[in-house]
Scaffold this motif. Sequence first.
Motif, short mmCIF file in Angstrom:
data_model
loop_
_atom_site.label_atom_id
_atom_site.label_comp_id
_atom_site.label_asym_id
_atom_site.label_seq_id
_atom_site.Cartn_x
_atom_site.Cartn_y
_atom_site.Cartn_z
N ARG A 48 7.81 7.12 1.72
CA ARG A 48 7.14 5.96 2.32
C ARG A 48 6.75 6.24 3.77
O ARG A 48 5.65 5.91 4.20
CB ARG A 48 8.03 4.72 2.27
CG ARG A 48 8.03 4.03 0.91
CD ARG A 48 8.69 2.66 0.99
NE ARG A 48 10.00 2.66 1.61
CZ ARG A 48 11.14 2.90 0.97
NH1 ARG A 48 11.12 3.15 -0.33
NH2 ARG A 48 12.29 2.87 1.60
N ALA A 49 7.65 6.88 4.53
CA ALA A 49 7.36 7.21 5.92
C ALA A 49 6.21 8.19 6.01
O ALA A 49 5.33 8.06 6.87
CB ALA A 49 8.61 7.76 6.60
N SER A 50 6.20 9.20 5.15
CA SER A 50 5.12 10.19 5.15
C SER A 50 3.79 9.53 4.79
O SER A 50 2.76 9.80 5.41
CB SER A 50 5.40 11.30 4.13
OG SER A 50 6.54 12.02 4.51
N GLU A 51 3.83 8.66 3.83
CA GLU A 51 2.61 7.98 3.40
C GLU A 51 2.09 7.06 4.50
O GLU A 51 0.89 6.94 4.72
CB GLU A 51 2.90 7.18 2.13
CG GLU A 51 1.67 6.68 1.43
CD GLU A 51 2.03 6.02 0.10
OE1 GLU A 51 2.64 4.93 0.15
OE2 GLU A 51 1.73 6.61 -0.93
N ALA A 52 3.00 6.43 5.23
CA ALA A 52 2.62 5.49 6.29
C ALA A 52 1.85 6.19 7.42
O ALA A 52 0.99 5.59 8.04
CB ALA A 52 3.85 4.79 6.84
#
Length: 62
Positions: A48-52
Motif C-alpha cells: 500500500r505504501a509503495s502504491e501510494a
Amino acid sequence: MNAPAEPGTNAEAQAAINQLTAREAELTAELSFEREQGFELRTAASFRASEAVGYIDRTGLE
C-alpha cells in the motif's frame, strides 16, 4: 474396573506430560499462525505504501 491412579504415580505423571505436550503443540500452532498473519499484514502495508507513492514493480518485465 481400573482404580484411579494414586498421586505421584507414573500414570499420573504421564497423563500430565501428555496434557502439556498437547498444549505445547496448540501454542506452537497458534504462534505460527500469528507470525504468518503479522508477515501478511506487514507485506500488505508495504505494498500500500509503495502504491501510494506511485512505485511500479517492474521486476521481470525487462
